[in-house]
Design a protein around this motif. Structure first.
Motif, PDB file in Angstrom:
ATOM      1  N   ILE A 134       0.834  -1.204   0.000  1.00  0.00           N
ATOM      2  CA  ILE A 134       0.000   0.000   0.000  1.00  0.00           C
ATOM      3  C   ILE A 134       0.872   1.258   0.000  1.00  0.00           C
ATOM      4  CG2 ILE A 134      -1.879   1.202   1.163  1.00  0.00           C
ATOM      5  CD1 ILE A 134      -2.583  -1.611   0.102  1.00  0.00           C
ATOM      6  N   ASP A 135       1.849   1.287   0.891  1.00  0.00           N
ATOM      7  CA  ASP A 135       2.775   2.421   0.995  1.00  0.00           C
ATOM      8  C   ASP A 135       4.165   1.893   0.630  1.00  0.00           C
ATOM      9  OD1 ASP A 135       4.617   4.363   1.854  1.00  0.00           O
ATOM     10  OD2 ASP A 135       3.376   4.970   3.553  1.00  0.00           O
ATOM     11  N   PHE A 136       4.598   2.171  -0.590  1.00  0.00           N
ATOM     12  CA  PHE A 136       5.807   1.544  -1.100  1.00  0.00           C
ATOM     13  C   PHE A 136       7.052   1.944  -0.318  1.00  0.00           C
ATOM     14  CE2 PHE A 136       9.421   1.131  -4.033  1.00  0.00           C
ATOM     15  CZ  PHE A 136       9.285  -0.205  -4.384  1.00  0.00           C
ATOM     16  N   GLN A 137       7.235   3.228  -0.066  1.00  0.00           N
ATOM     17  CA  GLN A 137       8.440   3.672   0.637  1.00  0.00           C
ATOM     18  C   GLN A 137       8.500   3.102   2.052  1.00  0.00           C
ATOM     19  OE1 GLN A 137      10.964   5.032  -0.846  1.00  0.00           O
ATOM     20  NE2 GLN A 137       9.781   5.046  -2.752  1.00  0.00           N
ATOM     21  N   SER A 138       7.366   3.039   2.719  1.00  0.00           N
ATOM     22  CA  SER A 138       7.335   2.441   4.060  1.00  0.00           C
ATOM     23  C   SER A 138       7.650   0.955   3.998  1.00  0.00           C
ATOM     24  CB  SER A 138       5.959   2.658   4.704  1.00  0.00           C
ATOM     25  OG  SER A 138       5.755   4.014   5.008  1.00  0.00           O
ATOM     26  N   PHE A 139       7.153   0.283   2.958  1.00  0.00           N
ATOM     27  CA  PHE A 139       7.396  -1.154   2.804  1.00  0.00           C
ATOM     28  C   PHE A 139       8.886  -1.420   2.576  1.00  0.00           C
ATOM     29  CE2 PHE A 139       7.285  -5.251   0.531  1.00  0.00           C
ATOM     30  CZ  PHE A 139       6.450  -5.985   1.367  1.00  0.00           C
ATOM     31  N   VAL A 140       9.518  -0.588   1.763  1.00  0.00           N
ATOM     32  CA  VAL A 140      10.961  -0.719   1.514  1.00  0.00           C
ATOM     33  C   VAL A 140      11.727  -0.553   2.817  1.00  0.00           C
ATOM     34  CG1 VAL A 140      12.948   0.323   0.369  1.00  0.00           C
ATOM     35  CG2 VAL A 140      10.805   0.038  -0.882  1.00  0.00           C
ATOM     36  N   ALA A 141      11.408   0.495   3.570  1.00  0.00           N
ATOM     37  CA  ALA A 141      12.109   0.762   4.831  1.00  0.00           C
ATOM     38  C   ALA A 141      11.852  -0.346   5.848  1.00  0.00           C
ATOM     39  CB  ALA A 141      11.665   2.111   5.394  1.00  0.00           C
ATOM     40  N   SER A 142      10.625  -0.848   5.906  1.00  0.00           N
ATOM     41  CA  SER A 142      10.281  -1.890   6.873  1.00  0.00           C
ATOM     42  C   SER A 142      10.987  -3.200   6.568  1.00  0.00           C
ATOM     43  CB  SER A 142       8.761  -2.116   6.880  1.00  0.00           C
ATOM     44  OG  SER A 142       8.086  -0.992   7.398  1.00  0.00           O
ATOM     45  N   THR A 143      11.087  -3.542   5.287  1.00  0.00           N
ATOM     46  CA  THR A 143      11.772  -4.781   4.907  1.00  0.00           C
ATOM     47  C   THR A 143      13.249  -4.698   5.260  1.00  0.00           C
ATOM     48  OG1 THR A 143      10.186  -5.099   3.095  1.00  0.00           O
ATOM     49  CG2 THR A 143      12.219  -6.367   3.007  1.00  0.00           C
ATOM     50  N   ALA A 144      13.862  -3.545   4.995  1.00  0.00           N
ATOM     51  CA  ALA A 144      15.276  -3.359   5.361  1.00  0.00           C
ATOM     52  C   ALA A 144      15.449  -3.443   6.878  1.00  0.00           C
ATOM     53  CB  ALA A 144      15.771  -2.014   4.843  1.00  0.00           C
ATOM     54  N   GLU A 193      14.554 -15.748   1.563  1.00  0.00           N
ATOM     55  CA  GLU A 193      13.458 -15.050   0.866  1.00  0.00           C
ATOM     56  C   GLU A 193      13.325 -13.611   1.358  1.00  0.00           C
ATOM     57  OE1 GLU A 193      13.093 -19.159  -0.002  1.00  0.00           O
ATOM     58  OE2 GLU A 193      13.076 -18.243   2.005  1.00  0.00           O
ATOM     59  N   LEU A 194      13.569 -13.392   2.648  1.00  0.00           N
ATOM     60  CA  LEU A 194      13.525 -12.024   3.177  1.00  0.00           C
ATOM     61  C   LEU A 194      14.614 -11.171   2.533  1.00  0.00           C
ATOM     62  CD1 LEU A 194      12.553  -9.860   5.181  1.00  0.00           C
ATOM     63  CD2 LEU A 194      14.086 -10.888   6.886  1.00  0.00           C
ATOM     64  N   ASN A 244      14.260  -7.911   0.043  1.00  0.00           N
ATOM     65  CA  ASN A 244      14.935  -6.654   0.365  1.00  0.00           C
ATOM     66  C   ASN A 244      15.805  -6.172  -0.795  1.00  0.00           C
ATOM     67  OD1 ASN A 244      15.707  -4.559   2.302  1.00  0.00           O
ATOM     68  ND2 ASN A 244      17.711  -5.567   2.315  1.00  0.00           N
ATOM     69  N   GLU A 245      16.560  -7.084  -1.393  1.00  0.00           N
ATOM     70  CA  GLU A 245      17.438  -6.705  -2.507  1.00  0.00           C
ATOM     71  C   GLU A 245      16.625  -6.232  -3.708  1.00  0.00           C
ATOM     72  OE1 GLU A 245      20.792  -6.462  -2.509  1.00  0.00           O
ATOM     73  OE2 GLU A 245      20.554  -6.825  -0.355  1.00  0.00           O
ATOM     74  N   ALA A 246      15.499  -6.903  -3.968  1.00  0.00           N
ATOM     75  CA  ALA A 246      14.651  -6.500  -5.097  1.00  0.00           C
ATOM     76  C   ALA A 246      14.067  -5.114  -4.878  1.00  0.00           C
ATOM     77  CB  ALA A 246      13.537  -7.523  -5.292  1.00  0.00           C
TER      78      ALA A 246
END
Length: 299
Positions: free
Chosen positions: A214-224, A272-273, A277-279
């Motif tokens: 839903i929130d791409f930038q938050s998802f990127v930061a959360s995965t990292a 997989e995590l 994250n790399e993707a």
């Protein structure tokens, strides 16, 4: 006996002696458990199917899976027992007798442990309808505490100093569970890391299926952040809340599928995590991208 034969005999003795003195494997100190080879597929016939499949991972951790005949989302719920309290994560989709099922598991656990049923904490992986539909059944249940379904309420309950940067925790009694904010799929998404089993519960943020962002930038930061959190920690399994992938790589079941006779195993790993994250780090803009075990699916 020749000199060579003598050396061989000595080496063999040393080897056997060392093997005899070696400590038994302890599973890195993690409490073991088992996952089923497959879950009930939700069909092809829906006659007289139970609402919930209850799997005992070990005597203090239970996984509940809602049957596809009841609701096509087929979410997984998790019930973790400590010495003093029990934590339920999510309450399912649609209309089911989820509180009755959970209470039955708790009663049986108490009977097996020759004690009174422990107090129940009801938490969530996030706030979407297919994970909170049964909340009302627990609001009137005795000896039950509901974690507020808000960011502020969740932050305070688990002692998260700053959302989403910091980590909270809950002590169930000789069982610590870390709580990691991971907004992106939902503003209220959190992951749970169980110190006792080394299992990481990731809700709808990582599982074998379509990772709706839903929130791409938050998802990127959360995965990292989740990668950093798991660095150096023992991670036995990553368990999400759905299975939408088939065992066939890169193939997922259509939205709304109830009957999944050849579905992907529930469990993933840290690989997989890291792959996710790399993707995400390489994506200059949100786009749909399929991998062997999941698909990044920006909304």
């Amino acid at each position: 006996m020749t000199r060579i034969s003598s050396l061989v005999a000595i080496l063999l003795f040393v080897c056997l002696y060392s093997m005899a003195q070696a400590p038994e494997p302890d599973g890195a100190g993690m409490r073991p458990g088992t996952l089923p080879k497959s879950w009930r597929p939700g069909g092809p016939s829906c006659d007289n199917v139970p609402e919930w499949e209850v799997h005992e991972y070990n005597p203090d951790l239970y996984i509940l899976r809602e049957n596809g005949c009841v609701n096509s989302e087929k979410p997984f719920l998790y019930l973790l027992f400590g010495k003093d309290k029990v934590l339920l994560i999510d309450t399912g989709a649609g209309e089911t007798n989820v509180a009755t099922t959970v209470s039955s598991v708790i009663q049986n656990w108490a009977k097996d442990n020759h004690r009174e049923p422990p107090p129940l904490i009801v938490g969530h992986s996030h706030s979407h309808d297919d994970h909170v539909a049964g909340d009302g059944q627990f609001m009137t249940r005795a000896n039950t505490t509901m974690v507020p379904l808000t960011v502020e309420g969740t932050r305070k309950f688990f002692g998260i100093a700053h959302w989403p940067q910091d980590t909270g925790r809950v002590d169930l009694g000789d069982r610590i569970v870390d709580v990691i904010p991971i907004p992106g799929h939902d503003i209220l998404s959190v992951a749970y890391y169980d110190h006792q089993t080394g299992i990481l519960l990731t809700g709808d943020s990582l599982y074998p299926g379509r990772l709706y962002v839903i929130d791409f930038q938050s998802f990127v930061a959360s995965t990292a952040r989740l990668v950093r959190f798991t660095d150096g920690k023992i991670l036995t399994h990553i368990l999400g809340c759905h299975v939408e992938e088939a065992r066939t790589p890169y193939l997922d079941y259509k939205v709304g599928t109830k009957y999944q006779p050849d579905e992907h195993p529930l469990e993933l790993g840290r690989g997989e995590l890291i792959e996710l994250n790399e993707a995400l780090k390489r994506m200059k803009a949100p786009r749909r991208l399929a991998f062997r075990d999941f698909t990044i699916w920006p909304m």
